[in-house]
Design a protein around this motif. Sequence first.
Motif, short mmCIF file in Angstrom:
data_model
loop_
_atom_site.label_atom_id
_atom_site.label_comp_id
_atom_site.label_asym_id
_atom_site.label_seq_id
_atom_site.Cartn_x
_atom_site.Cartn_y
_atom_site.Cartn_z
N PRO A 280 -4.21 0.92 -2.16
CA PRO A 280 -4.21 1.98 -1.15
C PRO A 280 -3.27 3.11 -1.57
O PRO A 280 -2.48 2.96 -2.51
N PHE A 281 -3.36 4.21 -0.88
CA PHE A 281 -2.40 5.30 -1.07
C PHE A 281 -1.10 4.87 -0.38
O PHE A 281 -0.97 4.94 0.84
N GLY A 282 -0.15 4.40 -1.18
CA GLY A 282 1.05 3.77 -0.63
C GLY A 282 1.91 4.68 0.23
O GLY A 282 2.57 4.21 1.17
N ASP A 283 1.93 5.98 -0.07
CA ASP A 283 2.77 6.91 0.68
C ASP A 283 2.03 7.54 1.85
O ASP A 283 2.51 8.52 2.42
N MET A 284 0.87 6.98 2.18
CA MET A 284 0.14 7.38 3.38
C MET A 284 0.14 6.23 4.37
O MET A 284 0.30 5.07 4.00
N THR A 285 -0.06 6.55 5.63
CA THR A 285 -0.17 5.51 6.64
C THR A 285 -1.52 4.81 6.53
O THR A 285 -2.42 5.29 5.83
N VAL A 286 -1.64 3.71 7.22
CA VAL A 286 -2.91 3.00 7.27
C VAL A 286 -4.00 3.93 7.78
O VAL A 286 -5.09 4.02 7.19
N THR B 293 -10.62 -4.77 12.01
CA THR B 293 -9.93 -5.37 10.87
C THR B 293 -8.53 -5.87 11.21
O THR B 293 -7.81 -6.33 10.31
N GLY B 294 -8.14 -5.79 12.45
CA GLY B 294 -6.84 -6.31 12.87
C GLY B 294 -5.67 -5.44 12.47
O GLY B 294 -4.54 -5.92 12.38
N LEU B 295 -5.92 -4.16 12.28
CA LEU B 295 -4.86 -3.25 11.83
C LEU B 295 -4.48 -2.20 12.87
O LEU B 295 -3.70 -1.30 12.57
N TYR B 296 -5.01 -2.32 14.06
CA TYR B 296 -4.79 -1.28 15.07
C TYR B 296 -3.31 -1.04 15.32
O TYR B 296 -2.85 0.10 15.43
N ASP B 297 -2.53 -2.13 15.41
CA ASP B 297 -1.10 -1.99 15.71
C ASP B 297 -0.29 -1.52 14.49
O ASP B 297 0.90 -1.23 14.61
N LYS B 298 -0.94 -1.45 13.34
CA LYS B 298 -0.26 -1.03 12.11
C LYS B 298 -0.79 0.32 11.62
O LYS B 298 -0.54 0.71 10.48
N ALA B 299 -1.47 1.04 12.48
CA ALA B 299 -2.11 2.29 12.08
C ALA B 299 -1.13 3.30 11.51
O ALA B 299 -1.47 4.06 10.59
N ASN B 300 0.10 3.31 12.02
CA ASN B 300 1.11 4.29 11.58
C ASN B 300 2.08 3.72 10.55
O ASN B 300 3.03 4.41 10.17
N THR C 13 4.09 -0.76 2.67
CA THR C 13 4.90 -1.78 3.34
C THR C 13 4.07 -3.00 3.75
O THR C 13 4.64 -3.99 4.22
N LEU C 14 2.76 -2.96 3.58
CA LEU C 14 1.90 -4.04 4.05
C LEU C 14 1.99 -5.26 3.15
O LEU C 14 2.06 -5.16 1.94
#
Length: 241
Positions: free
Chosen positions: A90-96, A126-133, A138-139
């Motif tokens: 993924p683009f590491g310096d971008m948010t989810v 995909t279970g990522l809603y709470d990690k959108a920002n 960091t994932l």
Amino acid sequence: MSDILVVENLAKSFGQVRAVQDVSVSVHEGELLGVIGPNGAGKTSVFNLLTGIYHPDTGSMMFMGQDINHLPVYKRSALGLGRTFQIPRPFGDMTVYENLLVAATFSSGLKKSQYRETLSEILELTGLYDKANNMARTLRLLDRKRLELARGLATNPKLLLMDEIAGGLTESEAWDVFEIVKNIQQRGVTIIWIEHIMSMMAAADRLLALAQGTTIMCDKPDVVMNSKQVLECYLGSECDV
């Protein structure tokens, strides 16, 4: 049942190495086709041919009735041919959320007014809603795998190619991903899934078995898994291909 993808006599060599040899398969709309085979069987090479990363030496690929042999990667994506990779990058310096936004902007054909609702649904699925920002760097691995699936979905695919999306996960994590995959299929997305976890592949609609770049057989999972020829290939015995 109509075919969303028809591949005939696909072949690709790199010098003296024949990575793919005379592979033919028709993929039914809405199905989950599992792809199995030993390491070096040509599975990922087939995906690279389908998505335009490699160009075939011979053979044809028809996606939704259109010849895609000479289309660049981005045009295949725009038609609805999506992909995930074995190693998420993924683009590491971008948010989810920003990672999904990039995929949607450049591939999906969605209107900007549809982005927020569509991407929110994908995050939920995909279970990522709470990690959108959260920043993608960091994932942990499970969430990076989920993000890889989410990015694939953000391109709005009609056919999604998944390359060992459960690879490297614990058993319980892998089954979490499996549930997401089945939900994606239930949403009407056709899936081709390369995976080495046979208990998951048993739940596919059909299995395509490859060895030495060639199709061994394509049939119901129980038929393929009980095939003497397929078992010999996995056990390292000589395969008549």
